[in-house]
Design an enzyme around this catalytic site. Structure first.
Site, mmCIF file in Angstrom:
data_model
loop_
_atom_site.group_PDB
_atom_site.id
_atom_site.type_symbol
_atom_site.label_atom_id
_atom_site.label_comp_id
_atom_site.label_asym_id
_atom_site.label_seq_id
_atom_site.Cartn_x
_atom_site.Cartn_y
_atom_site.Cartn_z
ATOM 1 N N TYR A 139 -46.157 2.678 -5.284
ATOM 2 C CA TYR A 139 -45.300 3.582 -4.505
ATOM 3 C C TYR A 139 -43.871 3.512 -5.036
ATOM 4 C CZ TYR A 139 -42.055 4.977 -0.844
ATOM 5 O OH TYR A 139 -41.001 5.546 -0.162
ATOM 6 N N LYS A 175 -47.199 5.953 11.859
ATOM 7 C CA LYS A 175 -47.264 5.202 10.606
ATOM 8 C C LYS A 175 -48.119 3.945 10.701
ATOM 9 C CE LYS A 175 -43.630 4.934 8.002
ATOM 10 N NZ LYS A 175 -42.262 4.674 7.509
#
Length: 317
Positions: A139, A175
């Site tokens: 990421y 999330k």
């Protein structure tokens, strides 16, 4: 017309809400609503249209939006630091961002995008310089790579990237495990009165690992300031400039509830070598660009956040 990608996500939905407060409803919300619970983040917002992220990028490539957009706030990405599918991450984060960048440059459209403090990895300094950028996961690498790509372009219009530090606040509930520690500590106190923090690692005492925790309201303000200052381009840190400990966050949650205590748990082996024990934004470049806004401390913002959480009921809770 304004586009917000990741509009049903954490920072994106807060941006849409604040744009509404400024009188702007001509917003195209772009996202992937495979997780349908994210619609709650947009349910109290005003938008002109919603487009799936794949449909949006097809229309961008087809020229459907040529010379029709004022600004793109590009907040959409796979933001999981535990995702190791590099092919997926490159397509979703890097290639998608490149397409929007080139569209913006060709169509006189401001482009303000989300980078990440994760690009610094294990660095001990957090300044927007190549030699300090050492991503520890795919990421972070995808964000780092796009920043590098932007740096190599000959820009004709505004392009501004914000390296978000540890953002917390309303509309992050979807999330799950990637939500902020403030969110999780609040749930833990409500469940059994115990905040669970990692034991010490990398020379830090229990719970004393330091992060630059920044309230989402302040992050939105920086995005909007960039939009209102189109001559400002560059890559900027977006944090408070003052690191605080995980203990500070836990104690703010405990103080808010007037109950609870901290329990320290072993540091997971799987995170060793891939964990930032210290982050603190250097705001020199952001201040030099002209941003003068203040940033709230954990002690100031956590009670505001928990006040908001008290008014919410989330699916599955």
């Amino acid at each position: 017309m304004i586009v917000v990608t990741g509009a049903a996500g954490f920072i994106g939905s807060n941006l849409v809400k604040q744009l509404n407060a400024m009188g702007r409803n001509d917003i195209i919300a772009v996202d992937d609503l495979t997780d349908g619970t994210q619609m709650f983040n947009l349910a109290d917002c005003e938008i002109a249209d919603y487009l799936d992220k794949d449909d949006f990028i097809k229309q961008i490539k087809a020229g459907d939006f040529d010379n029709k957009l004022e600004v793109i706030f590009h907040q959409g990405a796979c933001s999981s630091t535990t995702e190791w599918d590099g092919k997926f991450m490159m397509a979703n984060n890097f290639e998608y961002s490149k397409t929007l960048l080139h569209y913006s440059q060709a169509n006189n459209c401001q482009f303000i995008y989300a980078s990440s403090a994760s690009v610094y990895g294990g660095s001990e300094k957090f300044i927007e310089q190549r030699e300090l950028e050492k991503p520890l996961n795919v990421y972070a690498y995808s964000k780092f790579l796009f920043d590098q790509y932007v740096r190599q372009q000959k820009l004709t219009g505004q392009v501004a990237g914000l390296r978000y530090f540890n953002v917390y606040g309303p509309r992050e509930q979807h999330k799950g495990g990637m939500a902020s520690v403030a969110f999780h500590f609040n749930n833990q106190i409500n469940t059994n009165g115990v905040c669970r923090l990692f034991e010490g690692v990398d020379g830090y005492e229990n719970g004393q690992q330091l992060r630059d925790f920044v309230f989402v309201e302040d992050v939105v303000k920086v995005n909007l300031w960039l939009w209102q200052n189109p001559s400002v381009s560059g890559i900027y840190n977006c944090g408070t400039g003052q690191a605080q400990s995980f203990n500070d966050v836990a104690n703010a949650v405990i103080a808010y509830h007037g109950k609870g205590h901290i329990e320290y748990i072993p540091f997971p082996d799987k995170l060793k070598g891939a964990y930032q024990s210290y982050t603190q934004a250097d705001l020199t470049q952001l201040r030099a660009a002209g941003y003068q806004g203040e940033f709230k401390t954990v002690e100031q913002a956590v009670p505001e956040y928990l006040d908001w959480l008290k008014t919410q009921h989330f699916i599955g809770q």
